[in-house]
Scaffold this motif. Sequence first.
Motif, short mmCIF file in Angstrom:
data_model
loop_
_atom_site.label_atom_id
_atom_site.label_comp_id
_atom_site.label_asym_id
_atom_site.label_seq_id
_atom_site.Cartn_x
_atom_site.Cartn_y
_atom_site.Cartn_z
N GLN A 2 1.24 -1.20 -0.09
CA GLN A 2 -0.47 -0.09 -0.25
C GLN A 2 0.83 1.31 0.01
O GLN A 2 1.34 1.49 1.14
CB GLN A 2 -1.05 -0.10 1.28
N LEU A 3 0.34 1.95 -1.16
CA LEU A 3 1.62 3.77 -0.89
C LEU A 3 -0.07 4.43 0.20
O LEU A 3 -1.23 4.29 -1.10
CB LEU A 3 1.43 3.87 -1.42
N VAL A 4 0.14 5.45 0.39
CA VAL A 4 -1.14 5.95 1.22
C VAL A 4 -0.63 7.57 1.44
O VAL A 4 0.29 7.97 1.99
CB VAL A 4 -1.78 5.42 2.47
N VAL A 32 12.64 2.90 -5.77
CA VAL A 32 12.95 4.93 -5.84
C VAL A 32 10.96 5.47 -5.90
O VAL A 32 10.07 4.44 -6.06
CB VAL A 32 12.90 5.07 -7.74
N MET A 33 10.87 6.76 -5.76
CA MET A 33 10.00 7.00 -5.70
C MET A 33 9.82 8.17 -6.14
O MET A 33 10.60 9.22 -6.26
CB MET A 33 9.43 7.17 -3.39
N ASP A 34 8.11 8.94 -6.75
CA ASP A 34 7.80 9.88 -8.27
C ASP A 34 7.42 10.15 -7.43
O ASP A 34 6.31 9.57 -6.91
CB ASP A 34 8.05 9.28 -9.60
N TRP A 35 6.94 11.43 -7.57
CA TRP A 35 5.65 12.24 -7.31
C TRP A 35 4.98 12.53 -8.70
O TRP A 35 5.44 13.07 -9.86
CB TRP A 35 5.48 12.98 -6.76
N PHE A 36 4.00 11.94 -9.08
CA PHE A 36 3.07 12.12 -10.21
C PHE A 36 1.74 13.29 -10.11
O PHE A 36 1.55 13.29 -8.86
CB PHE A 36 2.53 11.21 -11.03
N ARG A 37 1.55 14.24 -10.95
CA ARG A 37 0.02 15.25 -10.62
C ARG A 37 -0.69 14.88 -11.70
O ARG A 37 0.07 14.44 -13.16
CB ARG A 37 0.54 15.97 -10.35
N ALA A 91 -4.69 20.32 -8.90
CA ALA A 91 -4.53 18.78 -9.03
C ALA A 91 -4.39 17.57 -8.21
O ALA A 91 -4.47 18.24 -7.12
CB ALA A 91 -3.00 18.10 -9.93
N ILE A 92 -4.57 16.64 -8.73
CA ILE A 92 -4.37 15.20 -7.53
C ILE A 92 -3.32 14.45 -8.14
O ILE A 92 -2.41 14.27 -8.95
CB ILE A 92 -5.28 13.90 -7.74
N TYR A 93 -2.34 14.20 -6.51
CA TYR A 93 -0.54 14.29 -6.71
C TYR A 93 -0.98 13.30 -6.28
O TYR A 93 -2.03 12.90 -5.11
CB TYR A 93 -0.56 14.95 -6.08
N TYR A 94 -0.12 11.61 -7.12
CA TYR A 94 0.40 10.42 -6.77
C TYR A 94 1.18 9.98 -6.70
O TYR A 94 2.42 11.11 -7.25
CB TYR A 94 -0.12 10.34 -7.90
N TYR A 111 3.89 0.24 -7.71
CA TYR A 111 2.93 0.60 -6.99
C TYR A 111 2.29 2.26 -7.40
O TYR A 111 3.52 2.72 -7.31
CB TYR A 111 3.22 0.07 -5.86
N TRP A 112 1.64 1.64 -7.07
CA TRP A 112 0.96 3.49 -6.98
C TRP A 112 0.36 4.03 -5.75
O TRP A 112 -0.55 2.88 -5.44
CB TRP A 112 -0.17 4.10 -8.03
N GLY A 113 -0.27 5.16 -5.38
CA GLY A 113 -0.97 4.76 -4.75
C GLY A 113 -2.25 6.09 -5.36
O GLY A 113 -2.60 5.82 -6.21
N GLN A 114 -3.19 6.24 -4.53
CA GLN A 114 -5.02 6.58 -4.64
C GLN A 114 -5.18 8.36 -4.42
O GLN A 114 -5.72 8.24 -5.28
CB GLN A 114 -5.73 6.29 -3.43
N GLY A 115 -3.80 8.36 -4.18
CA GLY A 115 -3.89 10.12 -4.88
C GLY A 115 -4.33 11.28 -3.66
O GLY A 115 -4.84 10.55 -2.70
N THR A 116 -4.05 12.47 -3.39
CA THR A 116 -5.01 13.58 -2.55
C THR A 116 -4.98 14.54 -3.74
O THR A 116 -3.90 15.01 -4.29
CB THR A 116 -3.85 13.54 -1.00
#
Length: 122
Positions: A2-4, A32-37, A91-94, A111-116
């Motif tokens: 899980q990524l939250v 590696v950890m990335d952020w997307f939006r 935006a929604i950030y993931y 893996y992806w989180g659900q976004g905030t």
Amino acid sequence: VQLVESGGGLVQAGGSLRLSCAASGLTFSNYVMDWFRQAPGKEREFVAAINWSGGSSNYADSVKGRFTISRDNAKNTVYLQMSSLKPEDTAIYYCAAGRTYAIGGSNNYAYWGQGTQVTVSS
């Protein structure tokens, strides 16, 4: 696994927010950890990436100098400190976990989180 993500919200232009992404069920330091939006009506776009140790990071030109990515491997968490926010940052950030560190993101994530949601008012 899980990524939250957490920490999103409504902020005025020029303000700051810190997003967190808490990981569980994986060996966090191996990823590696990335952020997307993704903004409404637009494609998802890369924001920032950080390598396994936190020693290297890179950013999209649109956020360079305003956003800072960091990680705490002891807490299995990656952060995105966002400052000088603009309405176009809405935006929604993931967060995403992958095996490859690359400039601009690797396009290969396990893996992806659900976004905030982040909303910046003018």
